[in-house]
Each structure stands twice: as C-alpha cells, then as structure tokens.
Design an enzyme around this catalytic site. Structure first.
Site, PDB file in Angstrom:
ATOM      1  N   SER A  45      -4.602  -3.422   3.623  1.00 30.55           N
ATOM      2  CA  SER A  45      -4.139  -2.036   3.729  1.00 30.55           C
ATOM      3  C   SER A  45      -4.006  -1.353   2.379  1.00 30.55           C
ATOM      4  O   SER A  45      -4.117  -0.122   2.290  1.00 30.55           O
ATOM      5  CB  SER A  45      -2.800  -1.989   4.463  1.00 30.55           C
ATOM      6  N   GLY A  82      -3.608  -5.007   7.509  1.00 33.29           N
ATOM      7  CA  GLY A  82      -3.087  -6.224   8.113  1.00 33.29           C
ATOM      8  C   GLY A  82      -3.914  -7.467   7.879  1.00 33.29           C
ATOM      9  O   GLY A  82      -3.537  -8.568   8.307  1.00 33.29           O
ATOM     10  N   ASN A 110      -0.846 -10.026   2.706  1.00 32.53           N
ATOM     11  CA  ASN A 110      -0.374 -10.335   4.052  1.00 32.53           C
ATOM     12  C   ASN A 110      -0.145 -11.827   4.262  1.00 32.53           C
ATOM     13  O   ASN A 110       0.667 -12.215   5.101  1.00 32.53           O
ATOM     14  CB  ASN A 110      -1.353  -9.780   5.093  1.00 32.53           C
ATOM     15  N   ASP A 196       8.126   2.589   3.100  1.00 31.03           N
ATOM     16  CA  ASP A 196       8.187   1.160   3.452  1.00 31.03           C
ATOM     17  C   ASP A 196       8.367   0.256   2.242  1.00 31.03           C
ATOM     18  O   ASP A 196       8.626  -0.935   2.382  1.00 31.03           O
ATOM     19  CB  ASP A 196       6.947   0.735   4.244  1.00 31.03           C
ATOM     20  N   HIS A 199       3.531   0.013   0.394  1.00 29.83           N
ATOM     21  CA  HIS A 199       2.281   0.716   0.142  1.00 29.83           C
ATOM     22  C   HIS A 199       2.488   1.865  -0.842  1.00 29.83           C
ATOM     23  O   HIS A 199       3.451   2.628  -0.701  1.00 29.83           O
ATOM     24  CB  HIS A 199       1.703   1.245   1.453  1.00 29.83           C
TER      25      HIS A 199
END
Length: 224
Positions: A45, A82, A110, A196, A199
């Site tokens: 991502s 992801g 991830n 979040d 990112h």
C-alpha cells in the site's frame, strides 16, 4: 546547371556533416537521442498510494520527480494494498512484463504487521530477487525496519534481511522506505502521515520521493 551542381554539392556535404556530428556525439559519450525506460515499482500500500488521490501517490510523484530531473522514464504502479512478501513472490513472474527494464522492490511492512517470521520473509524476497536476476534486471531493494513490538531478536533478524540480500544479489539498497522523512522519532513525524499513522500523506510522499529519487536515478543508470 550551376544551381543544380550547387544544390547537389550542398546536400552531399550536408549529409556527411550531419553524419560526422552524430558520430562525434557518440564518440564523446553524448547520446544523440534518449530512449525512455520502464521501471516497475513493486510493493504494497505504500507503493500503491493508499488513502491519497492518484496524483499524490508515491508512483506518480516519483515519476514527476524523475522527469523534472531529466530522466525519460515510465513507472508502473505494482503496489498492492495489504500485500506481503509471499504475495509478491506469487505475482512477480507475471508482473515483470516484457517492457520492464528495472524494478524497485519495497515489500515487508505487512509481514511485520502480521508478525510473520523473518526467515519466511527472507525466503520470499529471495524468490523475488531470483526472478529479477534470471531476467538480468537491475533492482533497488528498499528496506522497512521493524519496530520493537516483537522484541529485539525479531527486529534484528528482520532488519538484517535487506542488506544481506542486497549484498547477495549485488543490487542497490535503500535502508528504509521512509528515509526522506528524516531521523526523528515516529511521534515527531506524524505531520507526514495520515490519521492511521502508517501511510504517508501527500507531504510525506513528497519528502519520501525527495529521499529516494537520487538512488532511483542510479537504478536507471544501470539499465543497459
């Protein structure tokens, strides 16, 4: 008749002169024209541009930076939100389409979030680099240092994957995807991240591209 001879002589001399100049440019190492190259940005991502308008994502921003610095390059967005190193290993063969001249590999975040064993991530990244090597493609391997959540032993084992593989496969290496954000503590860098905390926001992407751009130029320079 005089005019015809003049034109004939002019055209003959002109063609020879142009050939001579082109040859001189080659001999001097200055290309008479530049061929555009294609680079696959292969990641998760962070590469894909999660949470941002398309034009503010990592790949478009990096391409804009490279073009502004004189590189004729097309970047392919091979980021899958992801994705883990296992996902990358599963899709690398068909992602490397014939027009790809080089690859940026930025996977592993991830794996850390899921607590995947470092030895598994190492095996998957090895598979990805083996495919690139089999096609004689230059690679930039981008690390993503693990936090200390899983303990010092896990962090040390995971962080070692990237420099080890870069040396093993003799590819370019960047210590962290977030190098361009500086050396501050995560709490001090939140202005560059989305809500979040994972990112980057548009300004964060700009800083990341500034930090990564020069080594991507090195990657482009390795394309034969």
């Amino acid at each position: 008749m005089g005019l015809r001879l003049f034109l004939k002589g002019f055209l003959t001399y002109g063609v020879r002169a142009l050939r001579g100049k082109a040859l001189a440019l080659v001999l001097m190492g200055a290309p008479a024209w530049a061929e555009p190259v294609t680079v696959l940005a292969f990641g998760d991502s962070l590469t894909q541009g999660y949470g941002l308008p398309a034009e503010d994502g990592f790949v478009p921003k990096l391409q804009d930076w490279l073009v502004a610095h004189g590189d004729e390059v097309t970047l392919i967005n091979g980021g899958v939100s992801g994705d883990t190193t296992a996902g990358g290993a599963a899709r690398v063969e068909w992602s490397l389409t014939p027009e790809v001249d080089a690859m940026i590999v930025a996977l592993g975040g991830n794996d850390v979030l899921r607590g995947i064993a470092p030895e598994i991530a190492r095996t998957n990244l090895t598979s990805i680099l083996e495919v690139a090597a089999s096609r004689d493609l230059p690679v930039l391997l981008v690390g993503l240092p693990a936090p200390g959540n899983y303990g010092a032993q896990y962090k040390a084992a995971f962080d070692a994957i990237y420099p080890d593989l870069a040396e093993q496969f003799d590819v370019l290496y960047l210590q962290s995807f977030f190098t361009g954000l500086g050396e501050g503590q995560p709490s001090e860098l939140q202005e560059f991240f989305q809500a979040d905390g994972i990112h980057p926001n548009a300004e964060g992407v700009t800083q990341i591209v500034e930090g990564m751009g020069p080594i991507v130029q090195e990657l482009i320079g390795e394309i034969e």
